[in-house]
Write an enzyme that holds these catalytic residues in place. Structure first.
Site, PDB file in Angstrom:
ATOM      1  N   ASP A   9       0.857  -1.178   0.000  1.00  0.00           N
ATOM      2  CA  ASP A   9       0.000   0.000   0.000  1.00  0.00           C
ATOM      3  C   ASP A   9       0.903   1.241   0.000  1.00  0.00           C
ATOM      4  O   ASP A   9       2.021   1.198   0.513  1.00  0.00           O
ATOM      5  CB  ASP A   9      -0.884  -0.010   1.254  1.00  0.00           C
ATOM      6  N   TYR A  11      -0.313   5.101   0.503  1.00  0.00           N
ATOM      7  CA  TYR A  11      -0.645   6.196   1.426  1.00  0.00           C
ATOM      8  C   TYR A  11      -0.838   5.672   2.847  1.00  0.00           C
ATOM      9  O   TYR A  11      -1.729   4.864   3.099  1.00  0.00           O
ATOM     10  CB  TYR A  11      -1.906   6.926   0.962  1.00  0.00           C
ATOM     11  N   ARG A  40      -7.832  13.692   5.640  1.00  0.00           N
ATOM     12  CA  ARG A  40      -7.601  12.258   5.421  1.00  0.00           C
ATOM     13  C   ARG A  40      -8.868  11.436   5.713  1.00  0.00           C
ATOM     14  O   ARG A  40      -9.216  10.517   4.974  1.00  0.00           O
ATOM     15  CB  ARG A  40      -6.451  11.785   6.300  1.00  0.00           C
ATOM     16  N   ASN A 118      -4.967   3.150  -3.866  1.00  0.00           N
ATOM     17  CA  ASN A 118      -6.169   3.914  -4.220  1.00  0.00           C
ATOM     18  C   ASN A 118      -5.834   5.075  -5.151  1.00  0.00           C
ATOM     19  O   ASN A 118      -6.705   5.580  -5.868  1.00  0.00           O
ATOM     20  CB  ASN A 118      -6.809   4.502  -2.959  1.00  0.00           C
TER      21      ASN A 118
END
Lengths: 221, 221
Positions: A9, A11, A40, A118
């Site tokens: 991943d 972030y 966030r 993402n």
């Protein structure tokens, strides 16, 4: 059995999303940390809402809209110049202190390394480039138009890397992402830097590490 | 054109989920509000995560697990007795002050009234019963095994009420729920008691009200 590929991943795992707080603070003294947290939180919520509503939009759009919301909610005046500068911060996020050595070690050990994020390519590609970390593939959910933790996302990594789910090692600091990957069938390490409790989503990671530095040793076992 | 049925969200719209804070405070003085907030936040997050992972579990289970997480995260010791008592609080949540008069007025005006909720029947049925508010139908996502704001949820209401989507008036204080319903095709009123900014999810409600008391007047126009 060693994984045939390691998928990270981005972030929150490799890149510290809250490194934007400093620039936020310079614009709105006293509100930097709160703004960064709310920005966030809304960014993530909306990835889930849009996915469930089947109204996908690229992460760059969601991130930009979340910034607008967070500033409005905190009554912080946001103009186009500040908005552009903060979005640019997201393309230059700090790498966590434990990332470079871990990355170099795993690369040296011959692992195929990939990112599954993402982030849309307009956000993630400049970020990875400026970090000078090398990956064999940078895969974005933008290709399947649904966000994590939908199984289609993890399936994309298996397909694009040409590796069976059970032979992929997945690494995330976002517990729900780690458990989504586990639910799909990856081997999973949750990087729990903050010492948070485990999310309760029917699955457990194969390992819980306090930092990326521990990964090499775990894989060598 | 007047809606043929009015469908209400339950938790956060009719019933105040944070009315549990008082009992939380009695168990852990000084931590009641924080616990209530984190409990609710995790409860909601996990409905989204489980839906995206396609690992549905009933809301009562998710709520119970979220309580366990929240106590662990805040280092509050939780035993079975306190857990049972707090889960029982969820079956006796307070009705918002603007609910009773609005409900009576709409019922008097002849509207069909329904609830469409994430809550499983083991949670929502006792809550509605003790509130003494009468509804023509109490519909749970449990029937479609996915949580809001997935379109299957709103489709359930249209199907079970036998009313076309465009003739259903939907009322929620959860903005993402209101916009999920709008995305599906309902007419939607967002009850924005807190004065929050609008979520940015490609849709807007047909109306934004500061309380349920305004609904009758809006419908009479």
């Amino acid at each position: 059995m060693n994984p045939r590929a390691l998928v990270f991943d981005a972030y929150g795992t490799l890149f510290d999303v809250h490194s934007v707080a400093q620039r936020c603070e310079s614009f709105w003294p006293g509100a930097g940390a709160r703004l960064s947290q709310l920005w966030r939180a809304k960014q993530l919520e909306w990835t889930w809402h849009r996915s469930l509503m089947r109204r996908y939009a690229p992460f760059s759009q969601v991130t930009h809209e979340a910034l607008g919301y967070a500033c409005a909610a905190l009554s912080l005046p946001l103009d186009e110049d500040r908005s552009a500068k903060l979005m640019q911060e997201y393309r230059g996020l700090a790498v966590y202190p434990d990332v470079r050595a871990a990355h170099a070690g795993l690369r040296g050990a011959g692992y195929r390394l990939a990112i599954l994020t993402n982030g849309s390519h307009d956000m993630i590609d400049p970020l990875v480039a400026q970090s000078e970390l090398a990956f064999d593939a940078v895969l974005s959910v933008d290709e399947v138009r649904v966000f994590k933790p939908a199984p289609e996302v993890y399936a994309l990594a298996a397909k694009r890397l040409g590796v069976a789910a059970g032979e992929i090692g997945f690494v995330s600091s976002n517990c729900w992402d780690a458990l989504g990957a586990k639910s799909f069938g990856f081997r999973v390490w949750w990087i729990n830097r903050a010492g948070a409790p485990l999310d309760r989503l029917d699955f457990e990671p194969d390992g819980i590490l306090s930092g990326l530095g521990e990964l090499s040793a775990v894989l060598a076992r």
